[in-house]
Design an enzyme around this catalytic site. Structure first.
Site, mmCIF file in Angstrom:
data_model
loop_
_atom_site.group_PDB
_atom_site.id
_atom_site.type_symbol
_atom_site.label_atom_id
_atom_site.label_comp_id
_atom_site.label_asym_id
_atom_site.label_seq_id
_atom_site.Cartn_x
_atom_site.Cartn_y
_atom_site.Cartn_z
ATOM 1 C CG HIS A 300 -107.515 98.850 -27.903
ATOM 2 N ND1 HIS A 300 -106.601 97.840 -28.127
ATOM 3 C CD2 HIS A 300 -108.629 98.510 -28.618
ATOM 4 C CE1 HIS A 300 -107.126 96.943 -28.935
ATOM 5 N NE2 HIS A 300 -108.342 97.320 -29.250
ATOM 6 C CG ASP A 348 -115.686 99.255 -28.741
ATOM 7 O OD1 ASP A 348 -116.281 98.541 -29.556
ATOM 8 O OD2 ASP A 348 -114.732 98.849 -28.054
#
Length: 402
Positions: A300, A348
């Protein structure tokens, strides 16, 4: 703890707002710890060094746009909605409640005080008819882009940007997006259900475990906003030139389709479909890496040391369907990523896993992301509607001058 100081002291020493401190933490510039009483504290040595050097420069190759906002603050591993921990809110609140909080800045007193989000039936009819010529294999996110446009055409007051009107538009828009989607699972009367339950029974297979319904509630709150993510920046730019709320959401949906943003869950879904058993994980992930492909769901840009949203959602899935055979595949993927030195998973990954466990159609994760993030796009749009000037970025020209 004598070498650690409170956030207020640190902010005063640097001459910045408290929120900026947490931005520096997310970028790895400052270190934050928690005192025994739960307060955030910062290294006084790092604060002094940063004060001496001055405001940190941007990393080469990375552009940052700073916009003042009271909607969401990013922390070291998680985010807050108007000062409240988003993971905590996801545990106890419904998407409708969090939408009102983000849109108005006021938390509803109780769930019963939140009027149900209901679509305009005529508008939903237009949106359904607009999809009549689409091939069955069209991704849900692409359907949503068409649905939002059709709902806009059917709304005669869409250009009214008064905050109260935008809130009402948001209610109808979100519920209309769900109502206009085709049924993919068991067909039942869902109009009286909460928004997350309506979406679940629209997309989940007939064999889906009902305990996953509450997990979708958790997801929709968790994904409602995430500060200036790429899609939110696009939405704010649209709102700054006074695009109507539907156009704002359409801008956000367009960016969401990117593989590095909302589309990342689609890559996770693809891997989970390909890996049938845990012992196939090393081969499948290894082959993808050998071909130079990105392993979706890991790493991320903000949470370099781990995404607390991902950990919280994975735990919800483990508790909802303990012992599910597909959970074993997911756990093997997480372990394989760790062995190969990949960064920690992001949100995700469990989002893609959730759609897989619920038997939802391909691309359902993108659609869930888009519908959930509509809350944040509209909250940011309402901030832009109040500003007298538009967002205008400048380019650093690098072409020929002659």
């Amino acid at each position: 703890m004598s070498n650690w100081i409170e956030a207020e002291q640190a902010a005063q020493r640097l001459g910045v707002k408290a929120a900026t401190l947490y931005t520096y933490v997310s970028r790895g510039i400052l270190t934050r710890r928690k005192a025994p009483d739960g307060r955030s504290i910062f290294s006084s040595a790092e604060i002094e060094e940063l004060a001496r050097r001055g405001r940190p420069r941007r990393q080469a190759g990375r552009t940052e746009l700073v916009i003042e906002s009271a909607v969401t603050m990013l922390g070291e591993d998680r985010h807050n909605y108007r000062g409240q921990d988003a993971i905590y809110l996801a545990e106890y609140k419904h998407p409708e409640e969090v939408a009102i909080l983000l849109w108005t800045g006021v938390e509803p007193d109780d769930r019963q005080s939140v009027r149900a989000f209901a679509p305009v039936s005529d508008a939903v009819k237009v949106a359904r008819e607009a999809q009549s010529g689409l091939p069955p294999a069209v991704l849900l996110l692409e359907r949503l882009q068409l649905i939002v446009t059709a709902l806009a055409v059917a709304d005669p007051v869409r250009l009214n940007l008064d905050p109260a009107v935008v809130v009402e538009t948001g209610r109808g828009l979100m519920s209309g997006m769900i109502a206009a989607l085709p049924h993919h699972g068991r067909v039942k009367t869902i109009d009286s259900l909460a928004m997350h339950a309506q979406l679940f029974w629209k997309l989940a297979s007939a064999k889906a475990d009902e305990r996953l319904t509450d997990v979708l509630r958790f997801i929709m709150v968790l994904l409602a906003d995430h500060e200036l993510a790429a899609s939110t920046l696009a939405a704010r730019v649209a709102a700054s030139v006074r695009a109507d709320p539907y156009a704002v959401v359409a801008a956000g949906l367009g960016v969401t389709s990117g593989a590095l943003h909302g589309g990342a869950s689609l890559g996770v879904e693809s891997m989970l479909t390909e890996i049938k058993k845990p012992d196939e994980t090393a081969y499948v992930m290894g082959e993808r890496l050998r071909r130079g492909e990105r392993i979706s769901g890991f790493g991320h840009a903000v949470y370099r040391n781990g995404d607390a949203r991902a950990d919280a959602l994975m735990q919800k899935l483990r508790m909802a369907v303990p012992g599910h055979r597909r959970l074993a595949v997911a756990e093997a993927m997480i372990e394989e990523a760790h062995l190969r030195g990949l960064p920690p998973m992001n949100v995700d990954f469990p989002l893609g896993l959730f759609t897989h466990l619920a038997g939802m159609p391909r691309g359902a994760g993108e659609a869930i992301f888009g519908i959930s993030r509509t809350v944040g796009w509209l909250a940011h749009a309402m901030e832009e509607y109040k500003k007298p000037t538009q967002l205008r970025l400048r380019a650093a020209y690098t072409g020929p001058t002659g």
